[in-house]
Design a protein around this motif. Structure first.
Motif, PDB file in Angstrom:
ATOM      1  N   LYS A 176       0.843  -1.186   0.000  1.00 21.82           N
ATOM      2  CA  LYS A 176       0.000   0.000   0.000  1.00 21.82           C
ATOM      3  C   LYS A 176       0.878   1.236   0.000  1.00 21.82           C
ATOM      4  CE  LYS A 176      -3.817   2.183   2.484  1.00 21.82           C
ATOM      5  NZ  LYS A 176      -4.696   2.123   3.670  1.00 21.82           N
ATOM      6  N   VAL A 177       0.593   2.164  -0.905  1.00 18.31           N
ATOM      7  CA  VAL A 177       1.386   3.389  -1.050  1.00 18.31           C
ATOM      8  C   VAL A 177       0.606   4.547  -0.451  1.00 18.31           C
ATOM      9  CG1 VAL A 177       2.511   4.976  -2.654  1.00 18.31           C
ATOM     10  CG2 VAL A 177       2.502   2.516  -3.120  1.00 18.31           C
ATOM     11  N   ILE A 178       1.248   5.264   0.475  1.00 19.40           N
ATOM     12  CA  ILE A 178       0.638   6.436   1.111  1.00 19.40           C
ATOM     13  C   ILE A 178       1.445   7.664   0.708  1.00 19.40           C
ATOM     14  CG2 ILE A 178       0.042   7.541   3.299  1.00 19.40           C
ATOM     15  CD1 ILE A 178      -0.179   4.780   4.519  1.00 19.40           C
ATOM     16  N   VAL A 179       0.790   8.626   0.096  1.00 16.21           N
ATOM     17  CA  VAL A 179       1.448   9.853  -0.355  1.00 16.21           C
ATOM     18  C   VAL A 179       1.037  10.985   0.570  1.00 16.21           C
ATOM     19  CG1 VAL A 179       1.756  11.473  -2.247  1.00 16.21           C
ATOM     20  CG2 VAL A 179       1.449   9.029  -2.735  1.00 16.21           C
ATOM     21  N   GLU A 180       2.034  11.636   1.182  1.00 13.51           N
ATOM     22  CA  GLU A 180       1.776  12.765   2.071  1.00 13.51           C
ATOM     23  C   GLU A 180       2.395  14.027   1.475  1.00 13.51           C
ATOM     24  OE1 GLU A 180       3.405  11.767   5.809  1.00 13.51           O
ATOM     25  OE2 GLU A 180       2.004  10.140   6.210  1.00 13.51           O
ATOM     26  N   LYS A 181       1.607  15.071   1.382  1.00 13.84           N
ATOM     27  CA  LYS A 181       2.128  16.330   0.882  1.00 13.84           C
ATOM     28  C   LYS A 181       2.981  16.998   1.961  1.00 13.84           C
ATOM     29  CE  LYS A 181      -1.610  17.275  -2.385  1.00 13.84           C
ATOM     30  NZ  LYS A 181      -2.654  18.231  -2.807  1.00 13.84           N
ATOM     31  N   ARG A 182       4.066  17.588   1.508  1.00 17.61           N
ATOM     32  CA  ARG A 182       4.972  18.241   2.447  1.00 17.61           C
ATOM     33  C   ARG A 182       4.351  19.555   2.907  1.00 17.61           C
ATOM     34  NH1 ARG A 182      10.718  18.697   0.188  1.00 17.61           N
ATOM     35  NH2 ARG A 182      10.539  16.465   0.443  1.00 17.61           N
ATOM     36  N   SER A 183       4.233  19.729   4.203  1.00 15.99           N
ATOM     37  CA  SER A 183       3.607  20.916   4.753  1.00 15.99           C
ATOM     38  C   SER A 183       4.642  22.024   4.947  1.00 15.99           C
ATOM     39  CB  SER A 183       2.949  20.584   6.094  1.00 15.99           C
ATOM     40  OG  SER A 183       3.938  20.136   7.021  1.00 15.99           O
ATOM     41  N   LEU A 184       4.139  23.230   5.254  1.00 18.53           N
ATOM     42  CA  LEU A 184       5.031  24.359   5.530  1.00 18.53           C
ATOM     43  C   LEU A 184       5.879  24.076   6.763  1.00 18.53           C
ATOM     44  CD1 LEU A 184       5.962  27.245   4.971  1.00 18.53           C
ATOM     45  CD2 LEU A 184       4.038  28.060   6.347  1.00 18.53           C
ATOM     46  N   ARG A 185       5.286  23.409   7.750  1.00 17.32           N
ATOM     47  CA  ARG A 185       6.046  23.072   8.960  1.00 17.32           C
ATOM     48  C   ARG A 185       7.211  22.147   8.635  1.00 17.32           C
ATOM     49  NH1 ARG A 185       5.560  18.839  12.630  1.00 17.32           N
ATOM     50  NH2 ARG A 185       6.254  19.316  14.761  1.00 17.32           N
ATOM     51  N   THR A 186       6.971  21.183   7.744  1.00  9.35           N
ATOM     52  CA  THR A 186       8.055  20.271   7.349  1.00  9.35           C
ATOM     53  C   THR A 186       9.166  21.026   6.639  1.00  9.35           C
ATOM     54  OG1 THR A 186       6.431  18.498   7.101  1.00  9.35           O
ATOM     55  CG2 THR A 186       8.591  18.159   6.098  1.00  9.35           C
ATOM     56  N   LYS A 187       8.796  21.975   5.776  1.00  7.12           N
ATOM     57  CA  LYS A 187       9.818  22.763   5.079  1.00  7.12           C
ATOM     58  C   LYS A 187      10.649  23.584   6.058  1.00  7.12           C
ATOM     59  CE  LYS A 187       7.163  23.189   0.774  1.00  7.12           C
ATOM     60  NZ  LYS A 187       6.527  24.125  -0.173  1.00  7.12           N
ATOM     61  N   ILE A 188       9.969  24.160   7.045  1.00  9.28           N
ATOM     62  CA  ILE A 188      10.712  24.946   8.040  1.00  9.28           C
ATOM     63  C   ILE A 188      11.673  24.055   8.825  1.00  9.28           C
ATOM     64  CG2 ILE A 188      10.462  26.302  10.151  1.00  9.28           C
ATOM     65  CD1 ILE A 188       7.828  27.356   9.033  1.00  9.28           C
ATOM     66  N   LEU A 189      11.203  22.867   9.207  1.00 10.35           N
ATOM     67  CA  LEU A 189      12.074  21.944   9.937  1.00 10.35           C
ATOM     68  C   LEU A 189      13.257  21.502   9.094  1.00 10.35           C
ATOM     69  CD1 LEU A 189       9.427  19.740  11.789  1.00 10.35           C
ATOM     70  CD2 LEU A 189      10.847  21.543  12.742  1.00 10.35           C
ATOM     71  N   LEU A 190      13.000  21.270   7.788  1.00  9.36           N
ATOM     72  CA  LEU A 190      14.110  20.916   6.901  1.00  9.36           C
ATOM     73  C   LEU A 190      15.122  22.051   6.813  1.00  9.36           C
ATOM     74  CD1 LEU A 190      12.321  19.066   3.958  1.00  9.36           C
ATOM     75  CD2 LEU A 190      13.954  18.082   5.565  1.00  9.36           C
ATOM     76  N   GLY A 191      14.640  23.285   6.710  1.00  9.96           N
ATOM     77  CA  GLY A 191      15.543  24.431   6.656  1.00  9.96           C
ATOM     78  C   GLY A 191      16.371  24.571   7.924  1.00  9.96           C
ATOM     79  N   ILE A 192      15.713  24.381   9.078  1.00  8.85           N
ATOM     80  CA  ILE A 192      16.457  24.449  10.340  1.00  8.85           C
ATOM     81  C   ILE A 192      17.488  23.332  10.420  1.00  8.85           C
ATOM     82  CG2 ILE A 192      16.228  24.249  12.848  1.00  8.85           C
ATOM     83  CD1 ILE A 192      13.487  25.559  12.590  1.00  8.85           C
ATOM     84  N   GLY A 193      17.099  22.145   9.968  1.00 12.74           N
ATOM     85  CA  GLY A 193      18.059  21.030   9.965  1.00 12.74           C
ATOM     86  C   GLY A 193      19.264  21.301   9.091  1.00 12.74           C
TER      87      GLY A 193
END
Length: 360
Positions: free
Chosen positions: A316-333
Motif C-alpha cells: 500500500k502506497v501512502i502519499v503525504e504532501k509536504r507541509s510548511l512546517r516540514t519545510k521549516i524543519l528541513l531548513g532548520i536542519g
C-alpha cells in the motif's frame, strides 16, 4: 653696637643647620651583595615638611654604568600624626650582569628649589665560582624533549573526523529534499488474507493426521473439530457461531443453506454434544463420517475467488504532501548541520595544525 651685630650674625649661622634639618634624604640598598643577574631594591626616603614640594630623581635605564634600572614603583607618602611632616619613599628595582664592586653616587632630591643629597652607597655583584675539580656540578643546556603521545589530545580530533562525513552527507540530503519539494511517499506491505475455507480445511487435515480421537480422546477430538467449524461459519456467514449453541447454529444455517448439508452437520453437532455432556463414546467409523461431513460442508459452502478479479495488492502506497512546517524543519536542519560541519572543519584544522606543530 658692632658687638651686637656680630653676636646676631653668629646666632644666625648656628641656627642655619637647624633649619636645614627640616629636610633629610636617605638612600639604602636592600641587599648590598648579590649574584650576577639577581635583583635588589634601591630605597630613597625623604622626610620634609608637609607644605614643601620635592622632586625625586628619575632613572631611565641605568643608575650608573653596569647597574640597570628595571622598574620604578610609585611614590609612597606617609604623614605624621599632626599632618605637619611627611615621608616620601621611592623604590627602584636594580640588577647587574657584570661582576664588580659598584659605587652609587649620592642621590639628589630637590625640595622647593634646593638640592639635598644622600650618602653614597656601594653594591657588590659576584659571579659563580666554577671549580675545575668538580665540573659535574653544573650542566649545560639539555636537548629538546619530545612530548609523549597522549590519546586525550587526539580523541576529539578523531571524533570530529568521524562525524564530519555523516554530517556533510546529511546536509546534502536535506538540501536536496528541500530543493526538490517532492511529496513524502511511504510504502506499507500488506499480507493477503487467506480464504476461510482454506484455513478450515487445513486445520481439519491436521486433526485427521494426528488422529485426535485416539490420542486425546473423543471429547477433545469433537471440541477441536466443532471449533474449526464455528470459526469457519463466523468468517464465511458473519454470525458469531463461537457464542451459539448447536441448535442455534443449525437454525441460523437454515436461513441460507440447503437442508442436506444442514442435516449432515446436525448429526455432527449432536454427536459432539453427546460426547461432551453424556460421555458418549462413538465408533471409529462414526468419527470418520463426522470428519467427512465437516469437509463436505466446507466444500459445499465455500466461496471461490473470481478468476477475472484483480489480485489483491501486496503493498500500500501512502502519499503525504509536504507541509510548511516540514519545510521549516528541513531548513532548520540544514542550517544546524551546516553550522556543525563548519565547526568540525575549523576544529580539525586548528587541532591538527597544533598537534603537528608540537610533533615537528
Amino acid at each position: 653696637m658692632n658687638r651686637r651685630i656680630k653676636l646676631f650674625i653668629l646666632l644666625f649661622i648656628c641656627a642655619a643647620p637647624l633649619f636645614a634639618q627640616n629636610v633629610s634624604v636617605t638612600a639604602k640598598v636592600d641587599s648590598v651583595q648579590l649574584m650576577i643577574g639577581e635583583q635588589t631594591d634601591l630605597v630613597i626616603q625623604v622626610k620634609l615638611d608637609a607644605n614643601k614640594k620635592a622632586l625625586l630623581p628619575i632613572y631611565n635605564d641605568t643608575i650608573v654604568d653596569g647597574i640597570e634600572v628595571l622598574d620604578m614603583a610609585p611614590i609612597d607618602t606617609v604623614y605624621s600624626d599632626d599632618k605637619a611632616k611627611m615621608t616620601l619613599t621611592q623604590r627602584y628595582k636594580l640588577t647587574s650582569f657584570d661582576a664588580k664592586l659598584y659605587l652609587i653616587p649620592p642621590v639628589e632630591v630637590e625640595v622647593d628649589g634646593e638640592v639635598y643629597k644622600s650618602d653614597p652607597l656601594s653594591l657588590k655583584v659576584e659571579t659563580f665560582d666554577l671549580e675545575e675539580a668538580d665540573p659535574e656540578q653544573f650542566f649545560g643546556p639539555k636537548d629538546i624533549m619530545e612530548p609523549p603521545f597522549v590519546w586525550g589530545d587526539w580523541v576529539m580530533l578523531f571524533v570530529s573526523l568521524l562525524l564530519i562525513a555523516p554530517a556533510i552527507y546529511l546536509m546534502i540530503y536535506l538540501i536536496r529534499r528541500l530543493a526538490d519539494n517532492k511529496p513524502i511517499i511511504r510504502r506499507i506491505k500488506l499480507t493477503p488474507q487467506r480464504p476461510p475455507h482454506d484455513e478450515a480445511l487445513e486445520l481439519i487435515q491436521e486433526i485427521k493426521s494426528r488422529k485426535s480421537w485416539q490420542t486425546a480422546g473423543p471429547k477433545a477430538y469433537y471440541t477441536e473439530l466443532t471449533d474449526v467449524l464455528r470459526t469457519y461459519m463466523f468468517k464465511r456467514f458473519g454470525f458469531n457461531a463461537m457464542e451459539m449453541t448447536s441448535s442455534e447454529i443449525i437454525t441460523e444455517l437454515g436461513k441460507t443453506e440447503n437442508q442436506k448439508d444442514i442435516d449432515e452437520l446436525k448429526d455432527l453437532f449432536s454427536t459432539a454434544d453427546l460426547v461432551k455432556f453424556a460421555k458418549h463414546n462413538p465408533m471409529i467409523n462414526e468419527n470418520d463420517a463426522n470428519l467427512m461431513n465437516a469437509i463436505d460442508f466446507i466444500n459445499d459452502t465455500k466461496v471461490l475467488p473470481d478468476p477475472d478479479a484483480k489480485p489483491e495488492p501486496t503493498e500500500k502506497v501512502i502519499v503525504e504532501k509536504r507541509s510548511l512546517r516540514t519545510k521549516i524543519l528541513l531548513g532548520i536542519g540544514v542550517a544546524l548541520t551546516l553550522a556543525a560541519s563548519i565547526a568540525c572543519i575549523v576544529y580539525i584544522v586548528k587541532e591538527g595544525t597544533d598537534l603537528l606543530r608540537s610533533l615537528f
